[in-house]
Design a protein around this motif. Structure first.
Motif, PDB file in Angstrom:
ATOM      1  N   THR A  30       0.548  19.532 -10.658  1.00 43.15           N
ATOM      2  CA  THR A  30       1.347  19.729 -11.874  1.00 43.15           C
ATOM      3  C   THR A  30       2.793  19.328 -11.647  1.00 43.15           C
ATOM      4  O   THR A  30       3.405  18.642 -12.486  1.00 43.15           O
ATOM      5  N   TYR A  31       3.365  19.734 -10.512  1.00 43.31           N
ATOM      6  CA  TYR A  31       4.775  19.451 -10.267  1.00 43.31           C
ATOM      7  C   TYR A  31       5.033  17.949 -10.125  1.00 43.31           C
ATOM      8  O   TYR A  31       5.961  17.410 -10.726  1.00 43.31           O
ATOM      9  N   CYS A  32       4.228  17.271  -9.332  1.00 45.08           N
ATOM     10  CA  CYS A  32       4.455  15.842  -9.083  1.00 45.08           C
ATOM     11  C   CYS A  32       4.152  14.991 -10.311  1.00 45.08           C
ATOM     12  O   CYS A  32       4.824  13.983 -10.550  1.00 45.08           O
ATOM     13  N   CYS A  33       3.153  15.374 -11.101  1.00 44.53           N
ATOM     14  CA  CYS A  33       2.853  14.625 -12.319  1.00 44.53           C
ATOM     15  C   CYS A  33       4.000  14.713 -13.319  1.00 44.53           C
ATOM     16  O   CYS A  33       4.192  13.819 -14.146  1.00 44.53           O
ATOM     17  N   ASN A  34       4.774  15.771 -13.246  1.00 40.58           N
ATOM     18  CA  ASN A  34       5.895  15.964 -14.167  1.00 40.58           C
ATOM     19  C   ASN A  34       7.133  15.171 -13.758  1.00 40.58           C
ATOM     20  O   ASN A  34       8.053  15.003 -14.551  1.00 40.58           O
ATOM     21  N   GLN A  35       7.165  14.664 -12.527  1.00 40.82           N
ATOM     22  CA  GLN A  35       8.399  14.086 -12.002  1.00 40.82           C
ATOM     23  C   GLN A  35       8.853  12.822 -12.719  1.00 40.82           C
ATOM     24  O   GLN A  35      10.049  12.596 -12.880  1.00 40.82           O
ATOM     25  N   VAL A  36       7.914  11.976 -13.145  1.00 42.83           N
ATOM     26  CA  VAL A  36       8.313  10.732 -13.805  1.00 42.83           C
ATOM     27  C   VAL A  36       9.070  11.040 -15.092  1.00 42.83           C
ATOM     28  O   VAL A  36      10.172  10.524 -15.324  1.00 42.83           O
TER      29      VAL A  36
ATOM     30  N   LYS B 254       0.830  -1.200   0.000  1.00 39.68           N
ATOM     31  CA  LYS B 254       0.000   0.000   0.000  1.00 39.68           C
ATOM     32  C   LYS B 254       0.865   1.250   0.000  1.00 39.68           C
ATOM     33  O   LYS B 254       0.887   2.023   0.924  1.00 39.68           O
ATOM     34  N   THR B 255       1.628   1.401  -1.074  1.00 41.61           N
ATOM     35  CA  THR B 255       2.474   2.566  -1.245  1.00 41.61           C
ATOM     36  C   THR B 255       1.894   3.426  -2.336  1.00 41.61           C
ATOM     37  O   THR B 255       1.773   2.990  -3.466  1.00 41.61           O
ATOM     38  N   PRO B 256       1.497   4.647  -2.020  1.00 41.11           N
ATOM     39  CA  PRO B 256       0.904   5.491  -3.046  1.00 41.11           C
ATOM     40  C   PRO B 256       1.898   5.898  -4.103  1.00 41.11           C
ATOM     41  O   PRO B 256       3.100   5.738  -3.944  1.00 41.11           O
ATOM     42  N   ALA B 257       1.366   6.421  -5.207  1.00 39.07           N
ATOM     43  CA  ALA B 257       2.219   6.777  -6.336  1.00 39.07           C
ATOM     44  C   ALA B 257       3.268   7.790  -5.953  1.00 39.07           C
ATOM     45  O   ALA B 257       4.406   7.734  -6.423  1.00 39.07           O
ATOM     46  N   LEU B 258       2.939   8.736  -5.095  1.00 39.25           N
ATOM     47  CA  LEU B 258       3.919   9.737  -4.672  1.00 39.25           C
ATOM     48  C   LEU B 258       5.116   9.079  -4.026  1.00 39.25           C
ATOM     49  O   LEU B 258       6.259   9.407  -4.297  1.00 39.25           O
ATOM     50  N   LYS B 259       4.851   8.129  -3.107  1.00 35.60           N
ATOM     51  CA  LYS B 259       5.937   7.463  -2.409  1.00 35.60           C
ATOM     52  C   LYS B 259       6.724   6.579  -3.351  1.00 35.60           C
ATOM     53  O   LYS B 259       7.933   6.472  -3.283  1.00 35.60           O
ATOM     54  N   ARG B 260       5.999   5.913  -4.283  1.00 38.49           N
ATOM     55  CA  ARG B 260       6.679   5.008  -5.191  1.00 38.49           C
ATOM     56  C   ARG B 260       7.654   5.764  -6.069  1.00 38.49           C
ATOM     57  O   ARG B 260       8.763   5.316  -6.320  1.00 38.49           O
ATOM     58  N   ILE B 261       7.268   6.934  -6.544  1.00 39.28           N
ATOM     59  CA  ILE B 261       8.179   7.744  -7.344  1.00 39.28           C
ATOM     60  C   ILE B 261       9.394   8.137  -6.530  1.00 39.28           C
ATOM     61  O   ILE B 261      10.522   8.108  -6.991  1.00 39.28           O
ATOM     62  N   GLY B 262       9.149   8.498  -5.271  1.00 45.10           N
ATOM     63  CA  GLY B 262      10.271   8.849  -4.402  1.00 45.10           C
ATOM     64  C   GLY B 262      11.220   7.702  -4.219  1.00 45.10           C
ATOM     65  O   GLY B 262      12.432   7.873  -4.137  1.00 45.10           O
ATOM     66  N   GLN B 263      10.683   6.467  -4.149  1.00 44.94           N
ATOM     67  CA  GLN B 263      11.548   5.308  -3.981  1.00 44.94           C
ATOM     68  C   GLN B 263      12.364   5.062  -5.228  1.00 44.94           C
ATOM     69  O   GLN B 263      13.556   4.802  -5.170  1.00 44.94           O
ATOM     70  N   SER B 264      11.715   5.124  -6.405  1.00 44.28           N
ATOM     71  CA  SER B 264      12.462   4.901  -7.638  1.00 44.28           C
ATOM     72  C   SER B 264      13.498   5.982  -7.837  1.00 44.28           C
ATOM     73  O   SER B 264      14.531   5.762  -8.433  1.00 44.28           O
ATOM     74  N   ILE B 265      13.229   7.168  -7.318  1.00 42.93           N
ATOM     75  CA  ILE B 265      14.192   8.263  -7.392  1.00 42.93           C
ATOM     76  C   ILE B 265      15.381   7.973  -6.496  1.00 42.93           C
ATOM     77  O   ILE B 265      16.530   8.041  -6.901  1.00 42.93           O
ATOM     78  N   SER B 266      15.105   7.637  -5.254  1.00 40.99           N
ATOM     79  CA  SER B 266      16.198   7.535  -4.292  1.00 40.99           C
ATOM     80  C   SER B 266      17.093   6.337  -4.558  1.00 40.99           C
ATOM     81  O   SER B 266      18.267   6.366  -4.242  1.00 40.99           O
TER      82      SER B 266
ATOM     83  N   LYS C 207      -3.520  11.694  -9.237  1.00 46.31           N
ATOM     84  CA  LYS C 207      -3.104  12.281 -10.507  1.00 46.31           C
ATOM     85  C   LYS C 207      -1.685  11.854 -10.879  1.00 46.31           C
ATOM     86  O   LYS C 207      -1.379  11.628 -12.053  1.00 46.31           O
ATOM     87  N   THR C 208      -0.825  11.730  -9.873  1.00 45.23           N
ATOM     88  CA  THR C 208       0.537  11.295 -10.141  1.00 45.23           C
ATOM     89  C   THR C 208       0.548   9.856 -10.637  1.00 45.23           C
ATOM     90  O   THR C 208       1.314   9.502 -11.552  1.00 45.23           O
ATOM     91  N   GLY C 209      -0.285   9.003 -10.037  1.00 49.02           N
ATOM     92  CA  GLY C 209      -0.386   7.623 -10.489  1.00 49.02           C
ATOM     93  C   GLY C 209      -0.872   7.523 -11.924  1.00 49.02           C
ATOM     94  O   GLY C 209      -0.377   6.711 -12.704  1.00 49.02           O
ATOM     95  N   GLU C 210      -1.835   8.352 -12.273  1.00 48.89           N
ATOM     96  CA  GLU C 210      -2.332   8.361 -13.643  1.00 48.89           C
ATOM     97  C   GLU C 210      -1.249   8.832 -14.612  1.00 48.89           C
ATOM     98  O   GLU C 210      -1.105   8.274 -15.713  1.00 48.89           O
ATOM     99  N   ALA C 211      -0.494   9.840 -14.220  1.00 51.19           N
ATOM    100  CA  ALA C 211       0.589  10.341 -15.069  1.00 51.19           C
ATOM    101  C   ALA C 211       1.683   9.295 -15.229  1.00 51.19           C
ATOM    102  O   ALA C 211       2.246   9.122 -16.317  1.00 51.19           O
ATOM    103  N   GLU C 212       1.983   8.579 -14.155  1.00 53.01           N
ATOM    104  CA  GLU C 212       2.991   7.527 -14.212  1.00 53.01           C
ATOM    105  C   GLU C 212       2.550   6.410 -15.149  1.00 53.01           C
ATOM    106  O   GLU C 212       3.340   5.910 -15.962  1.00 53.01           O
ATOM    107  N   CYS C 213       1.298   6.001 -15.031  1.00 55.70           N
ATOM    108  CA  CYS C 213       0.756   4.954 -15.894  1.00 55.70           C
ATOM    109  C   CYS C 213       0.811   5.379 -17.355  1.00 55.70           C
ATOM    110  O   CYS C 213       1.235   4.613 -18.235  1.00 55.70           O
TER     111      CYS C 213
END
Length: 522
Positions: A242-248, A89-101, A333-339
């Motif tokens: 807008t900012y988080c959706c752009n991160q991927v 149960k890791t939201p898209a925001l956290k998942r992006i942070g993990q792939s980043i780090s 929204k971040t999850g949708e952008a990632e997908c």
């Protein structure tokens, strides 16, 4: 935010829209303090062009402001494990942070430099001194507050100082990275715009909150009611969508540009400088996302320390509900952008691989590296409605793409089989690929398609037992929800009223075949 090896990382997510809590392992995380350098080291390349460029960069970095080194009085501590996957149960925001780090090296080996290139500074270092880690109680001479109220003031003070440190760090990123890279033509303005996104617009937003919080401090440096201020300000955080959706896409472009020599040289020079604390550029670009998911944690802690008779007692729950809804919306929204980003990166070998379930998927449950029974490394995507196996590659411009491997499987038709460790599964080829010739197989499972040939059966191996369990958990969740959704769709397509031509059946006598003929002939 990933301490990753990109090839072995797996990113996890829960379904958006469901009840979920936002976890953040960044709350209260301290950063190791680096000693202040006594010498300024100019990195000199063999080529004269790089030497001149390095000098220009060095002169700019000498005047840079240094970001904060430590967080103040952590609200909660959590262990950050390198390469370990977070719960499902890791939201898209956290998942992006993990792939980043996971793609960041927090420690770089110092490059050996000739003594001749060391220049002793003739004056004191121009780098700003690191701010001391300070608690609220260190800022007041005396007080007569209760232990609970002291803790409340400490959390509010951490909230305030966190805003100040974030502003300093984002201003530093703009001054040290964006502006010189644009001036030196290291990247184009368009490329920098894609990587930095709307970061510049976030600085005044947090400056506004900081000024509001500072105005709340009384003569004794205590803050009374903070709830109304946060309720009025939190809606500003919708700018984070807008900012988080752009991160991927920003992370993918930055990784691509790092392959260019000038970009790599500039970023390495910055990372080896004092102000960076040995952190990569992406650490700084990911700070806003890290800050966003920390607000609910801070509010919960303030609420916990607020006595029942306090004016904030009635307002803090409203503030907490508001920020949680904003974080959930940004996460969705971040999850949708990632997908959407990864869907665009899929390269199909034949039209039969283009399942409608892939295009209809709105989010990813998880994605990461697995091995097949031939020992080949595959990047597997578990979309909302389909499972896709792929082989990573590059396009003509050096961007990452994923070549679809074999036939994707609709989640609603998947059969999942867990292969116990030690079981000789699938013959010698399977054992040889997964175990190096040993008879035992570890961390494996099998997926196949219901009602289809065995050609669409895949035996896959995870990196470790924990990763295997996370994949199995996600797959089970995806299978159940896809089948439920398919059943609901089928049921909704049934006619809500019986066919008028069949109304007469209710009038038939079960013992009269003649009546049947008479009615059906109407």
């Amino acid at each position: 935010m990933e301490v990753e090896e990109n090839g072995d990382s797996t990113c996890w997510s829960a379904q958006p829209g469901g009840t979920q809590s936002v976890h953040c392992d960044h709350a209260g995380k301290k950063r190791k303090q680096e000693p202040r350098p006594e010498f300024f080291i100019a990195i000199i390349e063999d080529e004269e062009e790089e030497e001149d460029e390095g000098e220009m960069m060095s002169d700019h970095l000498k005047d840079s402001e240094e970001p904060s080194n430590k967080r103040v009085k952590p609200v909660m501590k959590s262990n950050s494990l390198t390469g370990v996957i977070t719960p499902v149960k890791t939201p898209a925001l956290k998942r992006i942070g993990q792939s980043i780090s996971r793609s960041i090296s927090f420690r770089t080996e110092a490059r050996p430099l000739p003594p001749a290139h060391l220049r002793q500074r003739s004056k004191a270092s121009s780098f700003p001194r690191r701010r001391n880690s300070q608690c609220w109680s260190d800022t007041v001479e005396s007080h007569d507050l209760t232990v609970k109220e002291i803790k409340r003031q400490e959390v509010i003070y951490e909230l305030t100082e966190g805003e100040r440190q974030l502003i300093d760090d984002l201003s530093l990123v703009k001054k040290v990275y964006y502006e010189p890279m644009l001036k030196l033509d290291i990247m184009t303005e368009s490329e920098l715009g894609q990587i930095f996104g709307t970061l510049d617009s976030l600085i005044p937003l947090h400056q506004d909150l900081l000024s509001r919080l500072e105005r709340l401090r009384g003569s004794e440096k205590t803050v009374g009611e903070v709830g109304p201020t946060l309720i009025n300000w939190f809606p500003c955080l919708e700018a984070y969508v807008t900012y988080c959706c752009n991160q991927v896409g920003a992370k993918a472009l930055l990784d691509q540009k790092k392959n260019e020599k000038r970009v790599e040289h500039f970023l390495r020079l910055c990372q080896e400088s004092s102000f960076s604390r040995k952190l990569d550029l992406w650490n700084f670009l990911d700070l806003p996302r890290s800050r966003l998911v920390k607000y609910p944690l801070l509010l919960k802690e303030i609420q916990k320390c607020t006595p029942p008779e306090h004016p904030d007692e009635d307002r803090l729950p409203d503030a907490l509900e508001l920020i949680q809804s904003i974080v959930a919306e940004v996460n969705k929204k971040t999850g949708e952008a990632e997908c959407q980003f990864y869907r665009r990166g899929l390269m199909y070998l034949e039209d039969g691989q283009r399942l409608p379930e892939i295009q209809q998927s709105r989010f990813l449950y998880c994605h990461g590296e697995l091995k097949n029974n031939k020992g080949q490394r595959l990047h597997v995507f578990l979309f909302e409605l389909a499972l896709v196996l792929s082989r990573p590659g590059e396009d003509r411009d050096g961007g990452q793409v994923f070549h679809v491997y074999r036939q994707p499987l609709p989640n609603a038709l998947i059969n999942l089989e867990e292969i116990p460790d030690g079981e000789a599964a699938g013959g010698g080829t399977f054992r040889g690929a997964f175990t190096g010739g040993n008879d035992k197989v570890k961390n494996c499972f099998r997926v196949s398609s219901r009602g289809r040939s065995k050609a669409h059966s895949f035996s896959l191996q995870a990196n470790d037992s924990f990763s295997k369990q996370q994949w199995i958990t996600c797959l089970r969740q995806a299978i159940v929800q896809s089948r439920d959704k398919k059943a609901q769709t089928s049921q909704s397509q049934l006619p809500t009223h019986p066919d008028p031509a069949l109304y007469h059946i209710a009038e038939l006598s079960l013992g009269s075949s003649t009546d049947m003929v008479d009615h059906t002939s109407r």
